[in-house]
Write an enzyme that holds these catalytic residues in place. Structure first.
Site, PDB file in Angstrom:
ATOM      1  N   CYS A  42       0.846  -1.194   0.000  1.00 53.23           N
ATOM      2  CA  CYS A  42       0.000   0.000   0.000  1.00 53.23           C
ATOM      3  C   CYS A  42       0.884   1.247   0.000  1.00 53.23           C
ATOM      4  O   CYS A  42       2.063   1.187   0.376  1.00 53.23           O
ATOM      5  CB  CYS A  42      -0.885  -0.034   1.242  1.00 53.23           C
ATOM      6  SG  CYS A  42      -1.847   1.469   1.528  1.00 53.23           S
ATOM      7  N   THR A  44       0.736   3.523   2.120  1.00 49.34           N
ATOM      8  CA  THR A  44       1.169   3.705   3.503  1.00 49.34           C
ATOM      9  C   THR A  44       2.475   2.974   3.773  1.00 49.34           C
ATOM     10  O   THR A  44       3.364   3.491   4.457  1.00 49.34           O
ATOM     11  CB  THR A  44       0.078   3.206   4.467  1.00 49.34           C
ATOM     12  OG1 THR A  44      -1.117   3.939   4.245  1.00 49.34           O
ATOM     13  CG2 THR A  44       0.501   3.363   5.912  1.00 49.34           C
ATOM     14  N   HIS A  47       5.260   4.981   2.410  1.00 52.47           N
ATOM     15  CA  HIS A  47       5.581   6.119   3.275  1.00 52.47           C
ATOM     16  C   HIS A  47       6.453   5.668   4.446  1.00 52.47           C
ATOM     17  O   HIS A  47       7.412   6.358   4.829  1.00 52.47           O
ATOM     18  CB  HIS A  47       4.300   6.753   3.822  1.00 52.47           C
ATOM     19  CG  HIS A  47       3.463   7.413   2.774  1.00 52.47           C
ATOM     20  ND1 HIS A  47       3.980   8.247   1.814  1.00 52.47           N
ATOM     21  CD2 HIS A  47       2.124   7.372   2.540  1.00 52.47           C
ATOM     22  CE1 HIS A  47       3.014   8.693   1.041  1.00 52.47           C
ATOM     23  NE2 HIS A  47       1.877   8.162   1.451  1.00 52.47           N
ATOM     24  N   HIS A  67       0.026  -4.389   5.804  1.00 54.64           N
ATOM     25  CA  HIS A  67      -1.304  -4.600   6.382  1.00 54.64           C
ATOM     26  C   HIS A  67      -2.315  -5.220   5.420  1.00 54.64           C
ATOM     27  O   HIS A  67      -3.446  -5.464   5.821  1.00 54.64           O
ATOM     28  CB  HIS A  67      -1.862  -3.275   6.929  1.00 54.64           C
ATOM     29  CG  HIS A  67      -1.991  -2.189   5.909  1.00 54.64           C
ATOM     30  ND1 HIS A  67      -0.960  -1.337   5.615  1.00 54.64           N
ATOM     31  CD2 HIS A  67      -3.011  -1.823   5.100  1.00 54.64           C
ATOM     32  CE1 HIS A  67      -1.340  -0.476   4.686  1.00 54.64           C
ATOM     33  NE2 HIS A  67      -2.594  -0.760   4.345  1.00 54.64           N
ATOM     34  N   CYS A 111     -13.841   4.704  14.628  1.00 55.95           N
ATOM     35  CA  CYS A 111     -13.386   4.497  16.006  1.00 55.95           C
ATOM     36  C   CYS A 111     -12.369   5.564  16.415  1.00 55.95           C
ATOM     37  O   CYS A 111     -11.436   5.877  15.674  1.00 55.95           O
ATOM     38  CB  CYS A 111     -12.759   3.113  16.142  1.00 55.95           C
ATOM     39  SG  CYS A 111     -11.966   2.814  17.750  1.00 55.95           S
ATOM     40  N   ILE A 179      -6.126   2.400  -5.842  1.00 59.61           N
ATOM     41  CA  ILE A 179      -7.496   2.501  -5.339  1.00 59.61           C
ATOM     42  C   ILE A 179      -8.373   3.250  -6.332  1.00 59.61           C
ATOM     43  O   ILE A 179      -9.522   2.871  -6.582  1.00 59.61           O
ATOM     44  CB  ILE A 179      -7.516   3.159  -3.947  1.00 59.61           C
ATOM     45  CG1 ILE A 179      -6.811   2.258  -2.929  1.00 59.61           C
ATOM     46  CG2 ILE A 179      -8.949   3.427  -3.487  1.00 59.61           C
ATOM     47  CD1 ILE A 179      -6.664   2.864  -1.547  1.00 59.61           C
ATOM     48  N   ASP A 199      -5.508  11.470 -14.529  1.00 59.30           N
ATOM     49  CA  ASP A 199      -4.215  11.376 -13.849  1.00 59.30           C
ATOM     50  C   ASP A 199      -3.143  11.930 -14.771  1.00 59.30           C
ATOM     51  O   ASP A 199      -3.340  11.965 -15.996  1.00 59.30           O
ATOM     52  CB  ASP A 199      -3.890   9.925 -13.469  1.00 59.30           C
ATOM     53  CG  ASP A 199      -2.893   9.823 -12.326  1.00 59.30           C
ATOM     54  OD1 ASP A 199      -1.697  10.118 -12.545  1.00 59.30           O
ATOM     55  OD2 ASP A 199      -3.291   9.457 -11.208  1.00 59.30           O
ATOM     56  N   LEU A 268      -5.637  11.986   0.384  1.00 65.18           N
ATOM     57  CA  LEU A 268      -5.180  12.808   1.506  1.00 65.18           C
ATOM     58  C   LEU A 268      -4.177  13.851   1.026  1.00 65.18           C
ATOM     59  O   LEU A 268      -3.057  13.504   0.639  1.00 65.18           O
ATOM     60  CB  LEU A 268      -4.524  11.932   2.575  1.00 65.18           C
ATOM     61  CG  LEU A 268      -5.427  10.890   3.240  1.00 65.18           C
ATOM     62  CD1 LEU A 268      -4.619  10.026   4.193  1.00 65.18           C
ATOM     63  CD2 LEU A 268      -6.586  11.550   3.967  1.00 65.18           C
TER      64      LEU A 268
END
Length: 351
Positions: A42, A44, A47, A67, A111, A179, A199, A268
């Site tokens: 991913c 993430t 990063h 993950h 959450c 995604i 893009d 983001l």
């Protein structure tokens, strides 16, 4: 079972990751031990690997990263009832508290105390991983492991796309990372009239086209607002799925949307951005909708149904590289180049 396993570890602050021999995780009474058969990479993870400011402010080494997972259950805790040894599973990466107000009303994806596999706890770029029973998702066994492993990010695309009606709608996807690309066939299967992908990366635009986008826009070559309005009888897109987080793309998306359009925002931005709220949002009645994670477990059931209806087969071209754990540096270099779709790490694959 051997006592040690290979795992990709972030050992200290700074770029890179190391392949180490570490103990196989122990299983608590409500945990599940999974032999990892495929783990997709991913943004993430990139990063964390490259150690950008976000990672430096969030991640606390040492930590096993990753993950997105598919694997086989090899052991369960004594209180586990949701799965059994031999099941093929993936995992919801958000570990929730079950106690905050959002959890208590069933909005687990919001959450207040979420922890994330491979970010806050040891992750899945390893031969084995222990995950809480409540995070386990049992897969159909006829789906290849690599396609099982991308359901977590696919869930982001499904959550973003299906947060409103797409039937007979014109849909603009801004940002063709994996995604964004996955949202193209989701929108088509949900009945979109036309799906437009935008893009600056020609490689990923081509992938979006292979997965069903009707019109491809490179904003470096043409005015996206003019192109979108030209393809929608002058009105603009009914729905925008904003996957880039790029300030210019977000501003262009607002102008390319019709009055009253839904703008679902998943990308983001790396910094605060300035918008003309009066002219581009308020006076045009646009609905801005923030999207985070996946609805637990509504989105997972939607993904399962879409897979059974043919989405899994449509997504095969998105998986462009399969590499062993030992080649994580090559995998991350490919990620950074922008010339890849989803990259899958396969622990059993030989270097």
């Amino acid at each position: 079972m051997a006592e040690l396993m290979r795992a990709l570890r972030k050992l200290e602050a700074g770029p890179g990751a190391a392949l180490q021999q570490v103990p196989i995780p122990t299983v608590g009474p409500r945990d599940v031990l999974v032999r990892v058969r495929a783990a997709s990479i991913c943004g993430t993870d990139y990063h964390i690997y490259s150690w950008d400011p976000w990672a430096a402010g969030r991640v606390k080494p040492p930590l096993t990263i990753g993950h997105e997972l598919a694997g086989e259950v090899v052991a369960v805790g004594r209180e586990v009832t949701a799965c059994k040894v031999g099941d093929y599973v993936s995992a919801e990466s958000h570990i929730v508290c079950n106690q905050c107000p959002r959890c208590r009303v069933g909005e687990y994806h919001l959450c207040e105390h979420t922890r994330i596999l491979g970010v806050d706890t040891d992750g899945v770029f390893a031969e084995y991983v222990a995950i809480p029973e409540q995070n386990v998702w049992v897969n159909d066994k006829d789906i290849p492991f690599e396609l099982q492993s991308i359901q977590e990010p696919l869930g982001n695309a499904v959550h973003t796309a299906l947060s409103g009606d797409l039937t007979a709608r014109s849909v603009l996807v801004t940002g063709c990372g994996p995604i964004g690309i996955m949202s193209v066939p989701v929108a088509k299967m949900a009945g979109a009239e036309i799906v437009i992908a935008m893009d600056v990366n020609e490689y990923r635009l081509e992938l979006a086209g292979r997965l069903g986008a009707d019109l491809l826009i490179n904003p470096m070559r043409e005015d996206p607002v003019e192109v979108v309005r030209g393809a929608t009888r002058g009105y603009g897109a009914d729905v925008v799925l904003e996957m880039s987080g790029n300030p210019s793309a977000i501003r262009q998306a607002l102008k390319a949307a019709r009055n009253g359009a839904r703008i679902s925002l998943l990308g983001l931005p790396g910094r605060p951005l300035e918008l003309d709220l009066a002219a581009d949002v308020i006076m045009r009645g646009l609905v801005l909708q923030g999207i985070t994670g996946r609805r637990m477990w509504q989105t997972w059931y939607q993904v399962r149904s879409l897979y059974r209806a043919g989405l899994a087969e449509r997504l095969r071209p998105l998986i462009t590289h399969r590499l062993p754990l030992e080649q994580v540096d090559t995998a991350m270099e490919l990620m950074g180049s922008g010339r890849s779709g989803k990259i899958v790490l396969v622990p059993d694959l030989k270097a």
